[in-house]
Structure formats: structure tokens, C-alpha cells
Motif scaffolding. Structure first.
Motif, PDB file in Angstrom:
ATOM      1  N   ALA A 380       0.837  -1.203   0.000  1.00  0.00           N
ATOM      2  CA  ALA A 380       0.000   0.000   0.000  1.00  0.00           C
ATOM      3  C   ALA A 380       0.872   1.253   0.000  1.00  0.00           C
ATOM      4  O   ALA A 380       0.584   2.230  -0.694  1.00  0.00           O
ATOM      5  CB  ALA A 380      -0.921  -0.006   1.214  1.00  0.00           C
ATOM      6  N   ARG A 381       1.963   1.197   0.773  1.00  0.00           N
ATOM      7  CA  ARG A 381       2.852   2.349   0.821  1.00  0.00           C
ATOM      8  C   ARG A 381       3.521   2.553  -0.538  1.00  0.00           C
ATOM      9  O   ARG A 381       3.709   3.665  -1.008  1.00  0.00           O
ATOM     10  CB  ARG A 381       3.903   2.148   1.906  1.00  0.00           C
ATOM     11  N   LYS A 382       3.851   1.399  -1.154  1.00  0.00           N
ATOM     12  CA  LYS A 382       4.447   1.463  -2.487  1.00  0.00           C
ATOM     13  C   LYS A 382       3.466   2.140  -3.458  1.00  0.00           C
ATOM     14  O   LYS A 382       3.853   3.023  -4.220  1.00  0.00           O
ATOM     15  CB  LYS A 382       4.763   0.030  -2.946  1.00  0.00           C
ATOM     16  N   ALA A 383       2.212   1.691  -3.391  1.00  0.00           N
ATOM     17  CA  ALA A 383       1.190   2.236  -4.301  1.00  0.00           C
ATOM     18  C   ALA A 383       1.041   3.742  -4.098  1.00  0.00           C
ATOM     19  O   ALA A 383       0.916   4.498  -5.053  1.00  0.00           O
ATOM     20  CB  ALA A 383      -0.148   1.545  -4.061  1.00  0.00           C
ATOM     21  N   SER A 384       1.088   4.170  -2.826  1.00  0.00           N
ATOM     22  CA  SER A 384       0.861   5.591  -2.561  1.00  0.00           C
ATOM     23  C   SER A 384       2.048   6.425  -3.032  1.00  0.00           C
ATOM     24  O   SER A 384       1.927   7.634  -3.210  1.00  0.00           O
ATOM     25  CB  SER A 384       0.600   5.807  -1.072  1.00  0.00           C
ATOM     26  N   SER A 385       3.203   5.767  -3.238  1.00  0.00           N
ATOM     27  CA  SER A 385       4.378   6.544  -3.632  1.00  0.00           C
ATOM     28  C   SER A 385       4.596   6.552  -5.144  1.00  0.00           C
ATOM     29  O   SER A 385       5.567   7.114  -5.640  1.00  0.00           O
ATOM     30  CB  SER A 385       5.621   5.974  -2.939  1.00  0.00           C
ATOM     31  N   PHE A 386       3.682   5.910  -5.879  1.00  0.00           N
ATOM     32  CA  PHE A 386       3.788   5.959  -7.343  1.00  0.00           C
ATOM     33  C   PHE A 386       3.758   7.405  -7.814  1.00  0.00           C
ATOM     34  O   PHE A 386       2.953   8.208  -7.337  1.00  0.00           O
ATOM     35  CB  PHE A 386       2.606   5.240  -8.006  1.00  0.00           C
ATOM     36  N   GLU A 387       4.601   7.725  -8.793  1.00  0.00           N
ATOM     37  CA  GLU A 387       4.522   9.043  -9.413  1.00  0.00           C
ATOM     38  C   GLU A 387       3.274   9.054 -10.295  1.00  0.00           C
ATOM     39  O   GLU A 387       3.122   8.181 -11.160  1.00  0.00           O
ATOM     40  CB  GLU A 387       5.772   9.292 -10.276  1.00  0.00           C
ATOM     41  N   PRO A 388       2.382   9.998 -10.109  1.00  0.00           N
ATOM     42  CA  PRO A 388       1.124   9.977 -10.871  1.00  0.00           C
ATOM     43  C   PRO A 388       1.359   9.895 -12.384  1.00  0.00           C
ATOM     44  O   PRO A 388       0.671   9.155 -13.075  1.00  0.00           O
ATOM     45  CB  PRO A 388       0.472  11.308 -10.504  1.00  0.00           C
ATOM     46  N   VAL A 389       2.363  10.627 -12.880  1.00  0.00           N
ATOM     47  CA  VAL A 389       2.565  10.679 -14.323  1.00  0.00           C
ATOM     48  C   VAL A 389       2.943   9.318 -14.885  1.00  0.00           C
ATOM     49  O   VAL A 389       2.324   8.813 -15.823  1.00  0.00           O
ATOM     50  CB  VAL A 389       3.646  11.723 -14.681  1.00  0.00           C
ATOM     51  N   SER A 390       3.962   8.675 -14.258  1.00  0.00           N
ATOM     52  CA  SER A 390       4.375   7.389 -14.815  1.00  0.00           C
ATOM     53  C   SER A 390       3.315   6.322 -14.557  1.00  0.00           C
ATOM     54  O   SER A 390       3.150   5.383 -15.338  1.00  0.00           O
ATOM     55  CB  SER A 390       5.734   6.971 -14.249  1.00  0.00           C
ATOM     56  N   ALA A 391       2.567   6.476 -13.445  1.00  0.00           N
ATOM     57  CA  ALA A 391       1.493   5.526 -13.157  1.00  0.00           C
ATOM     58  C   ALA A 391       0.407   5.608 -14.231  1.00  0.00           C
ATOM     59  O   ALA A 391      -0.099   4.592 -14.711  1.00  0.00           O
ATOM     60  CB  ALA A 391       0.892   5.795 -11.782  1.00  0.00           C
ATOM     61  N   LEU A 392       0.107   6.843 -14.659  1.00  0.00           N
ATOM     62  CA  LEU A 392      -0.943   7.039 -15.668  1.00  0.00           C
ATOM     63  C   LEU A 392      -0.542   6.462 -17.021  1.00  0.00           C
ATOM     64  O   LEU A 392      -1.380   6.041 -17.802  1.00  0.00           O
ATOM     65  CB  LEU A 392      -1.248   8.529 -15.823  1.00  0.00           C
ATOM     66  N   ARG A 393       0.755   6.436 -17.268  1.00  0.00           N
ATOM     67  CA  ARG A 393       1.211   5.951 -18.578  1.00  0.00           C
ATOM     68  C   ARG A 393       1.106   4.443 -18.686  1.00  0.00           C
ATOM     69  O   ARG A 393       1.326   3.873 -19.743  1.00  0.00           O
ATOM     70  CB  ARG A 393       2.663   6.387 -18.816  1.00  0.00           C
ATOM     71  N   ARG A 394       0.811   3.774 -17.571  1.00  0.00           N
ATOM     72  CA  ARG A 394       0.750   2.315 -17.596  1.00  0.00           C
ATOM     73  C   ARG A 394      -0.679   1.815 -17.639  1.00  0.00           C
ATOM     74  O   ARG A 394      -1.124   1.101 -16.766  1.00  0.00           O
ATOM     75  CB  ARG A 394       1.444   1.718 -16.377  1.00  0.00           C
ATOM     76  N   LYS A 395      -1.373   2.233 -18.604  1.00  0.00           N
ATOM     77  CA  LYS A 395      -2.761   1.762 -18.765  1.00  0.00           C
ATOM     78  C   LYS A 395      -2.746   0.305 -19.176  1.00  0.00           C
ATOM     79  O   LYS A 395      -2.088  -0.063 -20.148  1.00  0.00           O
ATOM     80  CB  LYS A 395      -3.458   2.625 -19.825  1.00  0.00           C
ATOM     81  N   ALA A 396      -3.456  -0.505 -18.423  1.00  0.00           N
ATOM     82  CA  ALA A 396      -3.475  -1.937 -18.696  1.00  0.00           C
ATOM     83  C   ALA A 396      -4.233  -2.205 -19.994  1.00  0.00           C
ATOM     84  O   ALA A 396      -5.205  -1.553 -20.272  1.00  0.00           O
ATOM     85  CB  ALA A 396      -4.136  -2.676 -17.541  1.00  0.00           C
TER      86      ALA A 396
END
Lengths: 396, 229
Positions: A380-396
């Protein structure tokens, strides 16, 4: 918006069905075994207490045989001489003795396998048998070697159903005995022996007519007036017996010994179940953690989206922890139900009285919650530390 | 005071030992109620610029004032709340949550609005009422309880626009909003943006497609990390 938050949460858990299921199963078995182990331990100590209760906390029981060879009522190492010597001790009462012989008895038409006891005076008093019909043994039964018997309900109901057994004749070996008494129902011992399927006859008669023992007996029992003297009396008893016997020919059973023996059994049980349940929960925790790790990467874009819509890191962390709480509560609930049935059906197989320890259920649930929160905290801590920009680029 | 003010924004990415400068000092001002498109070929840095505008990414250096607030000086959680209050995102890939209905997808940003703002912004209408209104206006009245997978591309993007509007943000920030749509749906979406602009909303569209960019009132061209026009 709390309603919306819960809806969002549950729909997400439902959407990731397989993940939720595996996470649940992992933790579930931990809960079940944890509940079972505590119930088993509590049941065992209850059993020990019941045995002691039956035995009488003020009683001293001496049986032939030893712990190593196993106490056997079939051994006849003790003698009437021992009884006489123990009788000289001060501060004891209800001294009695006996021999036990499982054998077939019969009347004219039928026969039954039962347990015949050749007993000393005071036997019924010492073991708390209550006479329901007829009479107990008298001194002259012993002196005059009368062929009289006192029977339990199971014996009486077998030979003379619906009739009073008093005055009836039964054959023990080939000798006819007259039934003079019927004792009140006592049920079963904690180990499952039927106390109502017994026949008592005076020991001298047993020795002469049923089976020659030449004054040898298998059980001596007495009770102690003052519990403060208990240990001293047990010590003196041992010294008396050691005069004529080797240490492995007899065993003095006291409540302490019973407790030790039974708790040794339950300790072994607790050890194995303890390992099983700890392993199950730890593995469950690992499973939960890895499943969440995989899941947060699969749902990375979703986390990025929520961040873009205004979720703080804390809110992301909180959300996953809530998912863990829901999974843990579900696992707890199912674990409690399964644990209930496990206790109901497994404990009787192990001859342990069935108990439902409420504290164990509560403890197991709390422990599970702890494991779930701990296991999910890191992903959960890992998930909260995702950078929003790079997280958004990983659309499944 | 301008709604958005970017001053000498630079962004440098590190790739191993290599430093790549994506944005090389951008100055940009957007006034309230403007309809701006940011155009540039892929790799020009326009996406990075849009993420910085959306407070999702931080520049390596420079200054950014959003409604007078110095965004780059604020801690992460306050920046998050700034996004909830000021910015409505529309993405190329829609980013609709698959297990929520159209209505719930639209309601999602409300849950991230700070409580005080929520009370203020939904004083007259409940979030549900407002969501239904927005979806009705965007022609999705019949689709309220559909799941995203049951929608066409245009419908998905209109749902996303409704989601961007639910919190009444100052700025609509759209990243290639027509990138996955056919030309008919593209026109529809751009028409919606024009309407929003005419109602006084600030709209910023980032695209590589000049035809799409032409719908805007002002066009900002970006090449090699610099504003060229």
C-alpha cells in the motif's frame, strides 16, 4: 461520501475476485487453525480438571504397573499386606482396595461381557457410589463370604429390563451370586469408560470363588483428611510400598501426576498445532502481500488516475489498508464459522471435550487483522508513492 | 491576475548518465475563460508541459502560479487538493474505472474534494443531481448505470468530460482528448469544449493535430521544449 467510499471499495474487491479469494483463503486457514489450537488446549485442561474432579482432589490412588509399562489394572503387584500397613498411617480415611477383571457373566438364558470388581470394605463410599435400590455391602458379607453382588444400571437393564434386579441370581464364572444392590447412574469417565457397566462383589469372595489372587490386588485408594499433610502422606505411602516392591511395580496417582500427564499430551498437541497455525498465518500474510504487490502494479493507472483526481498519498494508502481490513474481516468471519465446525468435529476425535473459547476467537480475529494490515502496509505504501505521471502511462 | 502563470519552466530527465532536457524554459500565461490549445509533434515536450500544468509533475526549475498560489512551494498533499479543486482532467485513454458505473465514475472526484469545498460547491445541488444533469447534457441520460465497457469511444470520452466537470474546476485540461476517437466523435468532443469555453470555462487542449488545435481561441506551438509561437 462515506457511502460512496464503501461502494467504491467493495466493488473494487468484487472486481478483483480472484485476488480477493486467494488473499482470503491464505488468511482463512490461519484463523481456523488458531481457533482450533486454543480450543484444543482449553479442552485438554478442562479434561484434566474433570479427571481430577472424578478422582477427588484429596485422594491417593495406587495402581499396579508403572508409567513406563503403563498402569494396568490387570497387574496384581499390590497385596492386602500393603493395605494393612497403609491403614496404620494417620490422617487418612476411606481406605479401600480392589481387583478388576473384565469377564462374561450370565443368567440362565443370556450372557454379557462386563467388568467385575472384587472390592474391599468402603469401596462404594470411597468412590462415591450411591445405592439406589437394595443395600450396600455389610461386614458379614466379607466375614461370612456371602455370594452377593451390587450391579450398575447397564447390567441390570440388560438382564432384567423393566424389573428390579434385587434378589435375582447371576453367574460370575460358574458361581451363582445374589444381587443385593443397585447403584445410581454415574455415566462415563472423562476417558470414556462406562461406569454403569460394572459388577461389585466382596474381595474375599472374588479371591476364593472367581479367581485365585492369593491376596494380591491391583488398586489401593484412600483419601486424606487435611490437605496440608497430603504430600507428606504420599511420601510415607511410597516408603511403605518400597519396602516390599520395586519402584516400577506400582504407581501413585495424585491429581498432580494426572495434571502432568495430561498437560504433557496437550503440550505436544499445542506444539504441532501452534506450528501449523503460525505457518498458515505467516504464509497467508506472504500470499496477501504478494497478491497486493501484483495488484497495485496491475492497477497502477487507476492509482495514477485517483491521484490526478485529487487523492493524496495518504488517501491511496488508506484505501488499500481498508481493502486489507475488509479481507481480514471476511476471513475472520469465515474462519470463525469453519473454526466452530472444526472444534465440533475434530476435538471429539482426539477425545478432548468440546469447548468454544470466546477469547480465542477474539484473539484470532485481532491477530488476523494485524497480519493483514502488516502484510498490506508495504504494497500500500508502495502504491501511494507511485509518481502519478508514470502511473498514468501504464494503462493496462 | 492571470489564472495560470508559468515562468521559465525547465524539465530535465535523467536516463542513466544522459540528461535529456525536455522543456527548455517555457513562459506561458493563461487568463480565466481562455480556450488554448498546445500543439506540437510527439517528443516536443507538450505532454510533460500538460502534466506540469495539471500539477501532476514538478519541473526541474521555474515558477508556477495557479490562481496566485505558488504551486511548486506547496507540499504534495496540498498540491493533490489543488488538483481536486482547480483542475478537471480529460485523457486520451479515458481512464474510466471498469467496476464503477458511468454515474459513479463521474462522482469519483467528489470523494477527493476537501470537505469544506464539497459543502461550498454542492450547496445548491447534491453531487448525484449535478452528475445526472451533466450526463444528461452530454447525451448520456440513458447510460447512467452502464459500465464503461458497454460504451462507445465517444460516450466514454463524454463520461470523462462529465467527470472533469463535476467539481466545477477552474480549468479543463485535456490531453489528446480525440486521440482514440473517430472523426465524428472528435468533432462532438471539440464542440463540447467550445460550449464550455463560451460558458466562461478555461479550457486547455494538448494535441499534435493542428485540425483539432484550430478549434481553440489561441494556439501555442511547442517544438523541442520551447514555445515557438
Amino acid at each position: 461520501m462515506r457511502g460512496f467510499f464503501l461502494k467504491d471499495l467493495f466493488l473494487s474487491l468484487l472486481h478483483n475476485k480472484l485476488r480477493t479469494l486467494f488473499a482470503l483463503l491464505g488468511v482463512l486457514f490461519g484463523v481456523v487453525s488458531l481457533v482450533l489450537i486454543v480450543a484444543a488446549i482449553e479442552g485438554s485442561s478442562l479434561l484434566a480438571n474433570r479427571v481430577i474432579e472424578k478422582l477427588g482432589p484429596d485422594s491417593v490412588l495406587i495402581v499396579s504397573g508403572s508409567i513406563k509399562k503403563g498402569p494396568r489394572s490387570g497387574f496384581l503387584n499390590l497385596t492386602l499386606e500393603d493395605v494393612r500397613e497403609i491403614g496404620k498411617l494417620e490422617g487418612i480415611f476411606a481406605l479401600t482396595y480392589g481387583v478388576v477383571k473384565p469377564m462374561t457373566i450370565s443368567d440362565i438364558s443370556t450372557s454379557k461381557f462386563t467388568t467385575v470388581f472384587g472390592v474391599g470394605e468402603n469401596w462404594l463410599l470411597s468412590w462415591n457410589y450411591r445405592i439406589e435400590a437394595g443395600r450396600g455391602f455389610t461386614d458379614s458379607d466379607f466375614k461370612d463370604l456371602r455370594k452377593v453382588a451390587i450391579v450398575g444400571h447397564d447390567v441390570a437393564d440388560f438382564f432384567w429390563p423393566g424389573e428390579s434386579p434385587i434378589g435375582k441370581i447371576i453367574l460370575i464364572g460358574k458361581v451363582p451370586f445374589k444381587v443385593v444392590g443397585l447403584y445410581a447412574k454415574k455415566g462415563k469417565t472423562p476417558n470414556g469408560h462406562n461406569l454403569d457397566d460394572r459388577v461389585f462383589i466382596p474381595f474375599p469372595v472374588f479371591d476364593r470363588l472367581v479367581e485365585k489372587t492369593y491376596g494380591h490386588i491391583s488398586i489401593i485408594r484412600f483419601r486424606v483428611f487435611n490437605m496440608a499433610e497430603y504430600n507428606q502422606i504420599v511420601k510415607e505411602t511410597r516408603q511403605i510400598l518400597l519396602k516390599h516392591h520395586k519402584p516400577d511395580e506400582f504407581m501413585i496417582i495424585t491429581p498432580v501426576v494426572v495434571k502432568k500427564f495430561l498437560s504433557m499430551l496437550s503440550a505436544t498437541l499445542a506444539f504441532f498445532l501452534g506450528i501449523a497455525s503460525t505457518t498458515a498465518l505467516v504464509v497467508g500474510g506472504f500470499v496477501l502481500s504478494s497478491i497486493f504487490y501484483i495488484n497495485i502494479y496491475v492497477r497502477q493507472w487507476e492509482i495514477g488516475l485517483r491521484r490526478a483526481l485529487g487523492a493524496t498519498k495518504r488517501e491511496i494508502l488508506k484505501r488499500f489498508l481498508y481493502e486489507a481490513i475488509v479481507i481480514s474481516l471476511l476471513a475472520s468471519f469465515l474462519g470463525n464459522v469453519l473454526g466452530y465446525f472444526a472444534i465440533k468435529f475434530v476435538l471429539p476425535l482426539l477425545n478432548i471435550p468440546v469447548v468454544y473459547p470466546v477469547e480465542a476467537f477474539l484473539l484470532a480475529n485481532l491477530f488476523t487483522l494485524g497480519v493483514c494490515l502488516f502484510a498490506v502496509y508495504f504494497p500500500a505504501r508502495k502504491a501511494s508513492s507511485f509518481e502519478p505521471v508514470s502511473a498514468l502511462r501504464r494503462k493496462a | 491576475m492571470a489564472l495560470i502563470e508559468l515562468k521559465n519552466i525547465r524539465k530535465v530527465y535523467r536516463q542513466g548518465d544522459l540528461e535529456v532536457e525536455i522543456l527548455k524554459g517555457i513562459d506561458l500565461t493563461v487568463e480565466r475563460g481562455e480556450f488554448v490549445s498546445i500543439v506540437g509533434p510527439s517528443g516536443s515536450g507538450k505532454s510533460t508541459l500538460m502534466y506540469i500544468l495539471g500539477c501532476l509533475d514538478r519541473p526541474t526549475s521555474g515558477e508556477y502560479y495557479l490562481d496566485g498560489k505558488n504551486v511548486l512551494k506547496l507540499p504534495d498533499n496540498e498540491v493533490s487538493k489543488l488538483r481536486a479543486e482547480y483542475i478537471g482532467f480529460v485523457f486520451q485513454a479515458f481512464y474510466l474505472i471498469p467496476y464503477l458505473t458511468v454515474l459513479d465514475n463521474v462522482l469519483l472526484p467528489v470523494s477527493y474534494l476537501p470537505k469544506s469545498e464539497r459543502k461550498k460547491r454542492f450547496a445548491d445541488k447534491s453531487p448525484q443531481q449535478k452528475a445526472v444533469e451533466l450526463l444528461t447534457r452530454l447525451g448520456l441520460r440513458e447510460r447512467l448505470h452502464f459500465k464503461p465497457e458497454e460504451l462507445s469511444g465517444g460516450q466514454k470520452q463524454r463520461t470523462a468530460i462529465a467527470r472533469a466537470l463535476i467539481n466545477s474546476p477552474e480549468v479543463i485540461l485535456a490531453d489528446e482528448p480525440t486521440g482514440q476517437l473517430d472523426s465524428e466523435s472528435s468533432c462532438e468532443v471539440m464542440k463540447i469544449f467550445k460550449e464550455l469555453h463560451s460558458e466562461g470555462k478555461t479550457v486547455i487542449v494538448v494535441t499534435h493535430d493542428m485540425e483539432i488545435a484550430k478549434h481553440a481561441q489561441r494556439i501555442v506551438k511547442i517544438r523541442d521544449g520551447r514555445v515557438v509561437e
